[in-house]
Design a protein around this motif. Structure first.
Motif, mmCIF file in Angstrom:
data_model
loop_
_atom_site.group_PDB
_atom_site.id
_atom_site.type_symbol
_atom_site.label_atom_id
_atom_site.label_comp_id
_atom_site.label_asym_id
_atom_site.label_seq_id
_atom_site.Cartn_x
_atom_site.Cartn_y
_atom_site.Cartn_z
ATOM 1 N N VAL A 150 1.554 15.124 64.516
ATOM 2 C CA VAL A 150 2.077 14.883 63.167
ATOM 3 C C VAL A 150 1.091 14.143 62.272
ATOM 4 O O VAL A 150 1.218 14.185 61.046
ATOM 5 C CB VAL A 150 3.401 14.094 63.217
ATOM 6 N N ALA A 151 0.125 13.476 62.851
ATOM 7 C CA ALA A 151 -0.846 12.723 62.056
ATOM 8 C C ALA A 151 -1.607 13.664 61.132
ATOM 9 O O ALA A 151 -2.288 14.592 61.578
ATOM 10 C CB ALA A 151 -1.816 11.975 62.973
ATOM 11 N N GLY A 152 -1.487 13.466 59.856
ATOM 12 C CA GLY A 152 -2.173 14.295 58.873
ATOM 13 C C GLY A 152 -1.542 15.650 58.645
ATOM 14 O O GLY A 152 -2.043 16.440 57.844
ATOM 15 N N SER A 153 -0.425 15.942 59.332
ATOM 16 C CA SER A 153 0.201 17.262 59.200
ATOM 17 C C SER A 153 1.674 17.176 58.814
ATOM 18 O O SER A 153 2.398 18.166 58.917
ATOM 19 C CB SER A 153 0.078 18.034 60.530
ATOM 20 N N LEU A 154 2.119 16.002 58.380
ATOM 21 C CA LEU A 154 3.530 15.855 58.035
ATOM 22 C C LEU A 154 3.888 16.641 56.780
ATOM 23 O O LEU A 154 3.154 16.632 55.793
ATOM 24 C CB LEU A 154 3.871 14.377 57.825
ATOM 25 N N ASP A 155 5.011 17.315 56.835
ATOM 26 C CA ASP A 155 5.555 18.052 55.694
ATOM 27 C C ASP A 155 6.634 17.169 55.056
ATOM 28 O O ASP A 155 7.664 16.898 55.680
ATOM 29 C CB ASP A 155 6.157 19.370 56.180
ATOM 30 N N ASP A 156 6.412 16.713 53.817
ATOM 31 C CA ASP A 156 7.348 15.801 53.162
ATOM 32 C C ASP A 156 8.749 16.388 53.065
ATOM 33 O O ASP A 156 9.751 15.701 53.287
ATOM 34 C CB ASP A 156 6.841 15.437 51.761
ATOM 35 N N VAL A 197 11.514 14.172 67.027
ATOM 36 C CA VAL A 197 10.124 14.600 66.820
ATOM 37 C C VAL A 197 9.319 14.446 68.101
ATOM 38 O O VAL A 197 8.377 15.202 68.350
ATOM 39 C CB VAL A 197 9.483 13.797 65.667
ATOM 40 N N ARG A 198 9.677 13.491 68.910
ATOM 41 C CA ARG A 198 9.003 13.323 70.204
ATOM 42 C C ARG A 198 9.129 14.592 71.035
ATOM 43 O O ARG A 198 8.180 15.005 71.704
ATOM 44 C CB ARG A 198 9.616 12.131 70.938
ATOM 45 N N LYS A 199 10.297 15.222 70.982
ATOM 46 C CA LYS A 199 10.513 16.461 71.745
ATOM 47 C C LYS A 199 9.917 17.665 71.033
ATOM 48 O O LYS A 199 9.393 18.575 71.679
ATOM 49 C CB LYS A 199 12.016 16.688 71.941
ATOM 50 N N ARG A 200 10.013 17.672 69.680
ATOM 51 C CA ARG A 200 9.581 18.843 68.910
ATOM 52 C C ARG A 200 8.829 18.380 67.654
ATOM 53 O O ARG A 200 9.430 18.274 66.586
ATOM 54 C CB ARG A 200 10.778 19.701 68.509
ATOM 55 N N PRO A 201 7.534 18.117 67.739
ATOM 56 C CA PRO A 201 6.759 17.682 66.569
ATOM 57 C C PRO A 201 6.811 18.671 65.417
ATOM 58 O O PRO A 201 6.689 18.284 64.253
ATOM 59 C CB PRO A 201 5.333 17.544 67.122
ATOM 60 N N GLU A 202 7.017 19.940 65.731
ATOM 61 C CA GLU A 202 7.035 20.970 64.688
ATOM 62 C C GLU A 202 8.185 20.791 63.705
ATOM 63 O O GLU A 202 8.193 21.395 62.627
ATOM 64 C CB GLU A 202 7.100 22.363 65.307
ATOM 65 N N LEU A 203 9.180 19.957 64.048
ATOM 66 C CA LEU A 203 10.294 19.713 63.136
ATOM 67 C C LEU A 203 9.839 19.122 61.806
ATOM 68 O O LEU A 203 10.500 19.307 60.784
ATOM 69 C CB LEU A 203 11.316 18.772 63.791
ATOM 70 N N VAL A 204 8.715 18.399 61.799
ATOM 71 C CA VAL A 204 8.272 17.727 60.573
ATOM 72 C C VAL A 204 6.834 18.051 60.199
ATOM 73 O O VAL A 204 6.237 17.371 59.377
ATOM 74 C CB VAL A 204 8.431 16.196 60.701
ATOM 75 N N THR A 205 6.262 19.090 60.786
ATOM 76 C CA THR A 205 4.873 19.421 60.474
ATOM 77 C C THR A 205 4.772 20.588 59.507
ATOM 78 O O THR A 205 5.705 21.380 59.343
ATOM 79 C CB THR A 205 4.093 19.763 61.755
ATOM 80 N N VAL A 206 3.633 20.668 58.876
ATOM 81 C CA VAL A 206 3.384 21.698 57.864
ATOM 82 C C VAL A 206 3.382 23.088 58.501
ATOM 83 O O VAL A 206 2.883 23.279 59.618
ATOM 84 C CB VAL A 206 2.035 21.432 57.166
ATOM 85 N N GLY A 207 3.926 24.065 57.787
ATOM 86 C CA GLY A 207 3.843 25.456 58.207
ATOM 87 C C GLY A 207 4.846 25.866 59.260
ATOM 88 O O GLY A 207 4.674 26.901 59.906
ATOM 89 N N ALA A 208 5.900 25.077 59.471
ATOM 90 C CA ALA A 208 6.910 25.430 60.463
ATOM 91 C C ALA A 208 8.287 25.387 59.815
ATOM 92 O O ALA A 208 9.009 24.409 59.947
ATOM 93 C CB ALA A 208 6.858 24.480 61.654
ATOM 94 N N PRO A 209 8.679 26.439 59.066
ATOM 95 C CA PRO A 209 9.993 26.460 58.414
ATOM 96 C C PRO A 209 11.120 26.180 59.403
ATOM 97 O O PRO A 209 11.170 26.762 60.487
ATOM 98 C CB PRO A 209 10.082 27.881 57.844
ATOM 99 N N LEU A 210 11.988 25.254 59.026
ATOM 100 C CA LEU A 210 13.097 24.841 59.893
ATOM 101 C C LEU A 210 12.596 24.406 61.271
ATOM 102 O O LEU A 210 13.298 24.563 62.281
ATOM 103 C CB LEU A 210 14.123 25.963 60.050
#
Length: 225
Positions: A150-156, A197-210
Motif C-alpha cells: 500500500v505504500a505509495g499505492s493508496l487509492d483515496d 487490508v492486512r488480508k487483502r491490500p488490494e482493497l485500498v490500492t490503485v487500479g483494483a476496482p472494489l
C-alpha cells in the motif's frame, strides 16, 4: 405560520450562486395583500441552532422540486429556511402536514443527504489521516507485505469506500445532524480496516476496482470479515 413581507431589492447570493434573501430584510406585516406577503415553510429551518437533519433534507428537496419557494438566510444567527408567497402556499398542501409534524417529505432525499454528509466528512477528515498512517499501522501489526503493497499505492477513493463500509457496520454508529457528521468509533473503524487490508491490500490500492471483488456483496464480506 409566521407571515412576512419581503422588501424589494433585498437579496444576496450564496451556496454555488443560489439567490437568497437575508432574514433581516423581512418584516412582519399581516395587513398586506396575499400577493405581497410570505410564509415561512415549516420543517425547513436548519443551521447552527437548528440541527435537525430532516429539516435540511426538506429544504434541499423542496427547493429543487418547487421553483416558487425562496430561500432566506439569517446571516448572524447562521440558519436558513424556505419562504413561499401566500398565493402559492396551496401548492404545498400535499406535503404541508408532514412538514408541520417535523417529518421528511422525501425519504430518498433524506437518505441521499445522510450519505453525502458521511462521505464528505470521511473525505475531508478520516481518509487523509488513514492514508497517512496505514502503512505504519500495518507494519506495527506485523503485516510487512501489506505495508509495502500500500505504500505509495493508496487509492483515496478506495480508502473512503472501505472506511464508510466498516463505519456503517460498527457500533456506536456515526452521528449525523444538519451540519455534518462525526465518527465516535473512529479508532475501532481504523482497527478493523487494518485487519481487512492486512488480508487483502488490494482493497485500498490503485487500479483494483472494489478491491478486485467480483461484486459489491463480496467486497463487503471481504472488508467486514
Amino acid at each position: 405560520m409566521t407571515r412576512w413581507w419581503m422588501r424589494e431589492g433585498a437579496g444576496l447570493v450564496e451556496d454555488q450562486g443560489r439567490p437568497a434573501v437575508p432574514f433581516h430584510a423581512l418584516h412582519t406585516a399581516r395587513d398586506l395583500p396575499d400577493a405581497e406577503s410570505w410564509l415561512e415553510v415549516p420543517g425547513t429551518r436548519w443551521g447552527q441552532r437548528h440541527r435537525e437533519l430532516t429539516a435540511r433534507a426538506n429544504f434541499n428537496h423542496l427547493e429543487k422540486v418547487y421553483p416558487f419557494v425562496q430561500r432566506v438566510v439569517a446571516v448572524e444567527e447562521r440558519w436558513r429556511s424556505l419562504m413561499v408567497r401566500d398565493v402559492d402556499a396551496w401548492r404545498l398542501e400535499s406535503v404541508m402536514g408532514v412538514l408541520e409534524d417535523g417529518g421528511a417529505v422525501n425519504q430518498a432525499a433524506l437518505s441521499a443527504l445522510l450519505r453525502r454528509l458521511l462521505r464528505a466528512h470521511v473525505e475531508q477528515i478520516e481518509a487523509p489521516e488513514v492514508s497517512e498512517e496505514l502503512p505504519r499501522l500495518l507494519e506495527q501489526a506485523g503485516a510487512h507485505r501489506a505495508a509495502r503493497a500500500v505504500a505509495g499505492s493508496l487509492d483515496d477513493e478506495a480508502v473512503v469506500r472501505a472506511y464508510l463500509t466498516i463505519a456503517a457496520d460498527t457500533s456506536p454508529v456515526p452521528e449525523v445532524d444538519a451540519l455534518g457528521a462525526r465518527f465516535p468509533a473512529h479508532a475501532v473503524v481504523v482497527e478493523r480496516l487494518v485487519q481487512a487490508v492486512r488480508k487483502r491490500p488490494e482493497l485500498v490500492t490503485v487500479g483494483a476496482p472494489l478491491g478486485e471483488a467480483p461484486s459489491w456483496q463480496t467486497y463487503e464480506r471481504w472488508v467486514l470479515g
